[in-house]
Design a protein around this motif. Structure first.
Motif, PDB file in Angstrom:
ATOM      1  N   MET A   1      -9.667  -4.578  40.039  1.00 43.71           N
ATOM      2  CA  MET A   1      -9.837  -6.005  40.194  1.00 43.71           C
ATOM      3  C   MET A   1      -9.638  -6.709  38.861  1.00 43.71           C
ATOM      4  SD  MET A   1     -10.535  -8.153  42.509  1.00 43.71           S
ATOM      5  CE  MET A   1     -10.773  -9.861  42.415  1.00 43.71           C
ATOM      6  N   GLY A   2     -10.217  -6.162  37.819  1.00 45.27           N
ATOM      7  CA  GLY A   2     -10.082  -6.750  36.493  1.00 45.27           C
ATOM      8  C   GLY A   2      -8.632  -6.816  36.043  1.00 45.27           C
ATOM      9  N   LYS A   3      -7.859  -5.775  36.333  1.00 47.29           N
ATOM     10  CA  LYS A   3      -6.444  -5.777  35.954  1.00 47.29           C
ATOM     11  C   LYS A   3      -5.668  -6.835  36.722  1.00 47.29           C
ATOM     12  CE  LYS A   3      -6.098  -1.137  34.168  1.00 47.29           C
ATOM     13  NZ  LYS A   3      -5.452   0.161  34.235  1.00 47.29           N
ATOM     14  N   ALA A   4      -6.026  -7.069  37.970  1.00 41.75           N
ATOM     15  CA  ALA A   4      -5.356  -8.102  38.758  1.00 41.75           C
ATOM     16  C   ALA A   4      -5.663  -9.489  38.197  1.00 41.75           C
ATOM     17  CB  ALA A   4      -5.775  -8.010  40.225  1.00 41.75           C
ATOM     18  N   VAL A   5      -6.909  -9.724  37.793  1.00 33.32           N
ATOM     19  CA  VAL A   5      -7.288 -10.996  37.176  1.00 33.32           C
ATOM     20  C   VAL A   5      -6.519 -11.174  35.873  1.00 33.32           C
ATOM     21  CG1 VAL A   5      -9.183 -12.240  36.056  1.00 33.32           C
ATOM     22  CG2 VAL A   5      -9.575 -11.111  38.248  1.00 33.32           C
ATOM     23  N   TYR A   6      -6.480 -10.126  35.059  1.00 31.06           N
ATOM     24  CA  TYR A   6      -5.756 -10.151  33.787  1.00 31.06           C
ATOM     25  C   TYR A   6      -4.277 -10.500  34.014  1.00 31.06           C
ATOM     26  CZ  TYR A   6      -3.171  -8.154  29.851  1.00 31.06           C
ATOM     27  OH  TYR A   6      -2.292  -7.944  28.813  1.00 31.06           O
ATOM     28  N   ALA A   7      -3.635  -9.799  34.946  1.00 33.96           N
ATOM     29  CA  ALA A   7      -2.212 -10.023  35.207  1.00 33.96           C
ATOM     30  C   ALA A   7      -1.944 -11.450  35.684  1.00 33.96           C
ATOM     31  CB  ALA A   7      -1.703  -9.015  36.238  1.00 33.96           C
ATOM     32  N   GLN A   8      -2.795 -11.971  36.535  1.00 33.93           N
ATOM     33  CA  GLN A   8      -2.599 -13.320  37.051  1.00 33.93           C
ATOM     34  C   GLN A   8      -2.773 -14.368  35.948  1.00 33.93           C
ATOM     35  OE1 GLN A   8      -1.575 -13.813  40.261  1.00 33.93           O
ATOM     36  NE2 GLN A   8      -1.231 -15.925  39.691  1.00 33.93           N
TER      37      GLN A   8
ATOM     38  N   ASN B   1       0.128 -16.884  34.229  1.00 29.47           N
ATOM     39  CA  ASN B   1      -0.047 -18.334  34.144  1.00 29.47           C
ATOM     40  C   ASN B   1      -0.084 -18.841  32.705  1.00 29.47           C
ATOM     41  OD1 ASN B   1      -0.208 -19.333  36.894  1.00 29.47           O
ATOM     42  ND2 ASN B   1      -1.954 -17.967  37.080  1.00 29.47           N
ATOM     43  N   GLY B   2       0.260 -17.973  31.751  1.00 28.45           N
ATOM     44  CA  GLY B   2       0.402 -18.394  30.365  1.00 28.45           C
ATOM     45  C   GLY B   2      -0.848 -18.358  29.520  1.00 28.45           C
ATOM     46  N   PHE B   3      -1.927 -17.763  30.010  1.00 27.78           N
ATOM     47  CA  PHE B   3      -3.156 -17.682  29.233  1.00 27.78           C
ATOM     48  C   PHE B   3      -3.097 -16.496  28.266  1.00 27.78           C
ATOM     49  CE2 PHE B   3      -4.540 -20.114  32.902  1.00 27.78           C
ATOM     50  CZ  PHE B   3      -5.283 -21.125  32.299  1.00 27.78           C
ATOM     51  N   ASP B   4      -3.667 -16.655  27.085  1.00 30.20           N
ATOM     52  CA  ASP B   4      -3.766 -15.593  26.092  1.00 30.20           C
ATOM     53  C   ASP B   4      -5.051 -14.827  26.384  1.00 30.20           C
ATOM     54  OD1 ASP B   4      -3.513 -13.959  23.887  1.00 30.20           O
ATOM     55  OD2 ASP B   4      -4.232 -15.477  22.482  1.00 30.20           O
ATOM     56  N   VAL B   5      -4.942 -13.724  27.098  1.00 29.93           N
ATOM     57  CA  VAL B   5      -6.115 -12.957  27.528  1.00 29.93           C
ATOM     58  C   VAL B   5      -5.973 -11.496  27.112  1.00 29.93           C
ATOM     59  CG1 VAL B   5      -6.639 -14.453  29.493  1.00 29.93           C
ATOM     60  CG2 VAL B   5      -5.090 -12.535  29.806  1.00 29.93           C
ATOM     61  N   GLU B   6      -7.086 -10.794  27.097  1.00 32.29           N
ATOM     62  CA  GLU B   6      -7.118  -9.368  26.815  1.00 32.29           C
ATOM     63  C   GLU B   6      -7.774  -8.658  27.984  1.00 32.29           C
ATOM     64  OE1 GLU B   6      -8.342  -8.311  22.645  1.00 32.29           O
ATOM     65  OE2 GLU B   6      -8.988 -10.414  22.724  1.00 32.29           O
ATOM     66  N   TYR B   7      -7.406  -7.402  28.189  1.00 31.53           N
ATOM     67  CA  TYR B   7      -8.034  -6.586  29.222  1.00 31.53           C
ATOM     68  C   TYR B   7      -8.902  -5.530  28.540  1.00 31.53           C
ATOM     69  CZ  TYR B   7      -8.873  -3.220  32.847  1.00 31.53           C
ATOM     70  OH  TYR B   7      -9.500  -2.376  33.711  1.00 31.53           O
ATOM     71  N   PHE B   8     -10.118  -5.339  29.037  1.00 32.75           N
ATOM     72  CA  PHE B   8     -11.021  -4.314  28.535  1.00 32.75           C
ATOM     73  C   PHE B   8     -11.440  -3.432  29.704  1.00 32.75           C
ATOM     74  CE2 PHE B   8     -11.505  -7.959  25.741  1.00 32.75           C
ATOM     75  CZ  PHE B   8     -11.348  -7.381  24.489  1.00 32.75           C
ATOM     76  N   ASP B   9     -11.551  -2.139  29.444  1.00 31.03           N
ATOM     77  CA  ASP B   9     -11.952  -1.198  30.492  1.00 31.03           C
ATOM     78  C   ASP B   9     -13.404  -1.367  30.906  1.00 31.03           C
ATOM     79  OD1 ASP B   9      -9.505   0.113  30.964  1.00 31.03           O
ATOM     80  OD2 ASP B   9      -9.798   1.371  29.188  1.00 31.03           O
ATOM     81  N   THR B  10     -14.240  -1.846  29.995  1.00 33.98           N
ATOM     82  CA  THR B  10     -15.649  -2.061  30.321  1.00 33.98           C
ATOM     83  C   THR B  10     -16.066  -3.442  29.831  1.00 33.98           C
ATOM     84  OG1 THR B  10     -16.530  -1.190  28.242  1.00 33.98           O
ATOM     85  CG2 THR B  10     -16.160   0.401  30.028  1.00 33.98           C
TER      86      THR B  10
END
Length: 111
Positions: free
Chosen positions: A1-8, A12-21
């Motif tokens: 779920m977190g990866k799907a939020v990150y990808a979306q 949409n042009g947001f500067d975001v990072e993905y963390f496993d926890t």
């Protein structure tokens, strides 16, 4: 779920990072969700019915800033290809168009 939020958000042009926890995110804002109910039915070769329910959340420093339940229930014509993950993403796309703007607004209001 977190990866799907990150990808979306990235799409949409947001500067975001993905963390496993969540702990790995430290003191950053965290936008995440839990898919707590997924129902997929194939009544015919070219039909798909799905119902997806998620709990969307925004937190910072272990403090819950925003939480809401979202449900998407759709019937679509779709060829019988792909895996269940792809079908789940179709349901999430409908929810993300509502959840993510609310999550971003929460972050902007908090700053």
């Amino acid at each position: 779920m977190g990866k799907a939020v990150y990808a979306q958000l990235r799409a949409n042009g947001f500067d975001v990072e993905y963390f496993d926890t969540m702990d790995a995110a430290g003191d950053k804002f965290i936008i995440t969700g839990i898919a707590n109910k997924v129902y997929i039915n194939r009544p015919g070769q070219l039909e798909m019915e799905y119902k997806v329910r998620i709990d969307g959340m925004v937190t910072k420093n272990n403090k819950l800033l925003f939480a809401q339940n979202y449900t998407s229930k759709q019937k679509k014509e779709m060829t019988n290809t792909g895996d269940n993950a792809g079908k789940l993403m179709a349901g999430l796309h409908d929810i993300f168009s509502i959840f993510l703007p609310q999550a971003v607004k929460t972050i902007n209001d908090y700053n």
